[in-house]
Design a protein around this motif. Structure first.
Motif, PDB file in Angstrom:
ATOM      1  N   PRO A 180       0.823  -1.224   0.000  1.00 25.76           N
ATOM      2  CA  PRO A 180       0.000   0.000   0.000  1.00 25.76           C
ATOM      3  C   PRO A 180       0.852   1.267   0.000  1.00 25.76           C
ATOM      4  N   GLN A 181       2.108   1.155   0.472  1.00 28.88           N
ATOM      5  CA  GLN A 181       2.989   2.326   0.518  1.00 28.88           C
ATOM      6  C   GLN A 181       3.619   2.650  -0.839  1.00 28.88           C
ATOM      7  N   GLY A 182       3.345   1.815  -1.824  1.00 28.73           N
ATOM      8  CA  GLY A 182       3.883   2.094  -3.154  1.00 28.73           C
ATOM      9  C   GLY A 182       5.278   1.568  -3.384  1.00 28.73           C
ATOM     10  N   SER A 183       5.696   0.553  -2.607  1.00 30.87           N
ATOM     11  CA  SER A 183       7.023  -0.041  -2.799  1.00 30.87           C
ATOM     12  C   SER A 183       6.909  -1.556  -2.736  1.00 30.87           C
ATOM     13  N   TRP A 184       7.870  -2.239  -3.356  1.00 27.97           N
ATOM     14  CA  TRP A 184       7.898  -3.699  -3.348  1.00 27.97           C
ATOM     15  C   TRP A 184       8.512  -4.186  -2.048  1.00 27.97           C
ATOM     16  N   LYS A 185       7.794  -5.076  -1.343  1.00 23.56           N
ATOM     17  CA  LYS A 185       8.277  -5.574  -0.060  1.00 23.56           C
ATOM     18  C   LYS A 185       8.132  -7.099  -0.006  1.00 23.56           C
ATOM     19  N   ASP A 186       9.069  -7.741   0.722  1.00 23.16           N
ATOM     20  CA  ASP A 186       8.945  -9.185   0.892  1.00 23.16           C
ATOM     21  C   ASP A 186       7.985  -9.484   2.034  1.00 23.16           C
ATOM     22  N   GLN A 187       7.854 -10.760   2.384  1.00 20.21           N
ATOM     23  CA  GLN A 187       6.883 -11.156   3.397  1.00 20.21           C
ATOM     24  C   GLN A 187       7.202 -10.609   4.777  1.00 20.21           C
ATOM     25  N   ASN A 188       8.466 -10.129   4.958  1.00 17.84           N
ATOM     26  CA  ASN A 188       8.857  -9.536   6.241  1.00 17.84           C
ATOM     27  C   ASN A 188       8.816  -8.008   6.222  1.00 17.84           C
ATOM     28  N   GLY A 189       8.316  -7.474   5.121  1.00 14.34           N
ATOM     29  CA  GLY A 189       8.208  -6.022   5.017  1.00 14.34           C
ATOM     30  C   GLY A 189       9.498  -5.335   4.617  1.00 14.34           C
ATOM     31  N   GLU A 190      10.493  -6.110   4.125  1.00 13.85           N
ATOM     32  CA  GLU A 190      11.781  -5.534   3.738  1.00 13.85           C
ATOM     33  C   GLU A 190      11.795  -5.216   2.245  1.00 13.85           C
ATOM     34  N   GLU A 191      12.442  -4.103   1.909  1.00 13.81           N
ATOM     35  CA  GLU A 191      12.516  -3.679   0.514  1.00 13.81           C
ATOM     36  C   GLU A 191      13.807  -4.117  -0.180  1.00 13.81           C
ATOM     37  N   GLU A 192      14.846  -4.463   0.595  1.00 18.15           N
ATOM     38  CA  GLU A 192      16.125  -4.853   0.003  1.00 18.15           C
ATOM     39  C   GLU A 192      15.969  -6.165  -0.759  1.00 18.15           C
ATOM     40  N   ILE A 193      16.445  -6.180  -2.006  1.00 17.69           N
ATOM     41  CA  ILE A 193      16.261  -7.369  -2.840  1.00 17.69           C
ATOM     42  C   ILE A 193      17.415  -8.352  -2.632  1.00 17.69           C
ATOM     43  N   PRO A 194      17.256  -9.615  -3.078  1.00 13.51           N
ATOM     44  CA  PRO A 194      18.322 -10.600  -2.913  1.00 13.51           C
ATOM     45  C   PRO A 194      19.551 -10.250  -3.755  1.00 13.51           C
ATOM     46  N   SER A 195      20.588 -11.098  -3.640  1.00 17.31           N
ATOM     47  CA  SER A 195      21.807 -10.962  -4.433  1.00 17.31           C
ATOM     48  C   SER A 195      22.049 -12.253  -5.201  1.00 17.31           C
ATOM     49  N   CYS A 196      22.765 -12.134  -6.309  1.00 18.70           N
ATOM     50  CA  CYS A 196      23.188 -13.306  -7.078  1.00 18.70           C
ATOM     51  C   CYS A 196      24.701 -13.464  -6.903  1.00 18.70           C
ATOM     52  N   LEU A 197      25.111 -14.548  -6.264  1.00 23.36           N
ATOM     53  CA  LEU A 197      26.522 -14.791  -6.009  1.00 23.36           C
ATOM     54  C   LEU A 197      27.051 -15.887  -6.925  1.00 23.36           C
ATOM     55  N   PRO A 198      28.365 -15.836  -7.230  1.00 21.37           N
ATOM     56  CA  PRO A 198      28.940 -16.821  -8.154  1.00 21.37           C
ATOM     57  C   PRO A 198      28.857 -18.246  -7.616  1.00 21.37           C
ATOM     58  N   VAL A 199      28.615 -19.174  -8.520  1.00 17.77           N
ATOM     59  CA  VAL A 199      28.730 -20.608  -8.237  1.00 17.77           C
ATOM     60  C   VAL A 199      30.150 -21.021  -8.610  1.00 17.77           C
ATOM     61  N   CYS A 200      30.822 -21.775  -7.758  1.00 15.09           N
ATOM     62  CA  CYS A 200      32.208 -22.163  -8.031  1.00 15.09           C
ATOM     63  C   CYS A 200      32.323 -23.657  -8.311  1.00 15.09           C
ATOM     64  N   GLY A 201      33.321 -23.992  -9.126  1.00 10.42           N
ATOM     65  CA  GLY A 201      33.757 -25.372  -9.257  1.00 10.42           C
ATOM     66  C   GLY A 201      32.833 -26.327  -9.967  1.00 10.42           C
ATOM     67  N   LEU A 202      31.896 -25.827 -10.764  1.00  6.51           N
ATOM     68  CA  LEU A 202      30.973 -26.709 -11.480  1.00  6.51           C
ATOM     69  C   LEU A 202      31.002 -26.378 -12.976  1.00  6.51           C
ATOM     70  N   PRO A 203      32.070 -26.742 -13.670  1.00  4.32           N
ATOM     71  CA  PRO A 203      32.153 -26.443 -15.105  1.00  4.32           C
ATOM     72  C   PRO A 203      31.120 -27.218 -15.904  1.00  4.32           C
ATOM     73  N   ASP A 204      30.748 -26.671 -17.056  1.00  2.00           N
ATOM     74  CA  ASP A 204      29.778 -27.333 -17.925  1.00  2.00           C
ATOM     75  C   ASP A 204      30.328 -28.628 -18.511  1.00  2.00           C
ATOM     76  N   SER A 205      31.645 -28.647 -18.789  1.00  2.00           N
ATOM     77  CA  SER A 205      32.259 -29.810 -19.444  1.00  2.00           C
ATOM     78  C   SER A 205      33.477 -30.282 -18.653  1.00  2.00           C
ATOM     79  N   PRO A 206      33.259 -30.841 -17.467  1.00  2.00           N
ATOM     80  CA  PRO A 206      34.404 -31.248 -16.642  1.00  2.00           C
ATOM     81  C   PRO A 206      35.163 -32.413 -17.263  1.00  2.00           C
TER      82      PRO A 206
END
Length: 326
Positions: free
Chosen positions: A55-81
């Protein structure tokens, strides 16, 4: 009252999808964030990846937080090992996507490195400050070296790496125990390169993992690791990335083998911070230009590839063990 929350925040290396029936930015619309898999994984601050137009005009998660997630690198899983043990010196061409963490560095000459995360390169300190340059006029600061350093990622062919272009360096860090003036002691032969900009991960650029602290299982004699690099092969610099399986060696046998071997007419120093890989009876080895590359193993518990050491020094090419810093 009409409420519009505007377009949801952009997630770097990811995106969002509308999951509500009304696919717009109005009150009570719902979106879910996702990352560009399998190269990134989602990390949330509150455990929620779903946001609702409030209702306040902003996107919020189920806990009422506006900060969005992050995408962190996946390591050590090559496509063609590399899955099979095959027969650097005596190595084979690396298939695309098999060692996507492999970097080629040009600092004091061609060398190797391994991508950690999306902006760090692990390498050997002697590729940054070569041994034996004790002339004060030849000595450069880390800042001066960083300005001239060239880092290449994203291909298994050197000519194609050059086409992709240099990744500018922000900072360099050298292990405090490394002494460039002692040509017989490679203790602390470790350096980190911080790239100015994070790289975008994909099938040809993916970081290798680091081992869990205290895990010594990867250093048991006979454990098979893989070395890769763009170094010397048959007296010429390779144009293609090579790899070779190289086993962890017995520390006692390696020390015995080093007895009587000389580097510039002096005995080499083999410290507690090093381990040996290879065999005095095998022709598989690393050579000039491979220094700084990682020795990697596949963790059977997680199936992830882990960097267990750095190609540091040896006695000739294809002639015996490779002492490697931990």
């Amino acid at each position: 009252m009409f409420v519009n929350c505007d377009t949801p925040k952009i997630l770097k290396n990811g995106d969002f999808d509308y999951v509500s029936q009304n696919k717009n930015n109005n009150y009570q619309s719902v979106v879910r964030y996702r990352c560009n898999e399998p190269y990134y994984h989602l990390v949330t601050n509150t455990g929620s990846d779903t946001y609702t137009c409030s209702p306040q005009g902003s996107w919020k998660d189920q806990n009422g937080e506006e900060e969005i997630p992050s995408c962190l690198p996946v390591c050590g899983l090559p496509d063609s090992p590399i899955l099979e043990i095959q027969r650097i010196i005596g190595g084979k061409d690396a298939p695309p996507g098999s060692f996507p963490w492999q970097a080629m560095t040009v600092i004091s000459g061609r060398a190797g490195g391994a991508l950690l995360g999306d902006r760090w390169i692990l390498t050997a300190a002697h590729t940054v400050f070569p041994k034996g340059q004790s002339d004060p006029e030849e000595t450069q600061t880390l800042e001066q070296v960083a300005e001239k350093a060239e880092i290449f990622l994203g291909h298994t062919v050197v000519t194609e790496l050059f086409k992709l272009g240099n990744r500018p360096v922000r900072r360099l860090f050298v292990h405090p125990d490394y002494n460039p003036n002692d040509e017989h002691n490679f203790d602390g032969d470790i350096a980190l390169i911080e790239l100015r900009d994070p790289v975008t991960l994909g099938p040809d650029v993916l970081p290798v993992c680091l081992p869990d602290p205290g895990n010594s299982s990867f250093y048991v004699p006979g454990w098979m690791g893989y070395a890769s690099g763009f170094g010397v092969e048959k007296n010429i610099l390779a144009n293609k990335l090579k790899y070779a399986p190289i086993p962890v060696a017995s520390r006692v046998l390696c020390q015995d083998w080093l007895q009587g071997k000389k580097i510039n007419r002096r005995d080499p120093v083999f410290t507690a911070n090093m381990f040996c890989a290879g065999s005095p009876n095998e022709g598989k080895d690393t050579c000039q230009g491979d220094s700084g590359g990682a020795l990697t193993v596949r963790d059977p518990a997680t199936q992830r590839w882990v960097a267990t050491g750095i190609v540091s020094w040896g006695i000739g090419c294809g002639k015996g063990y490779i002492p490697t810093p931990l």
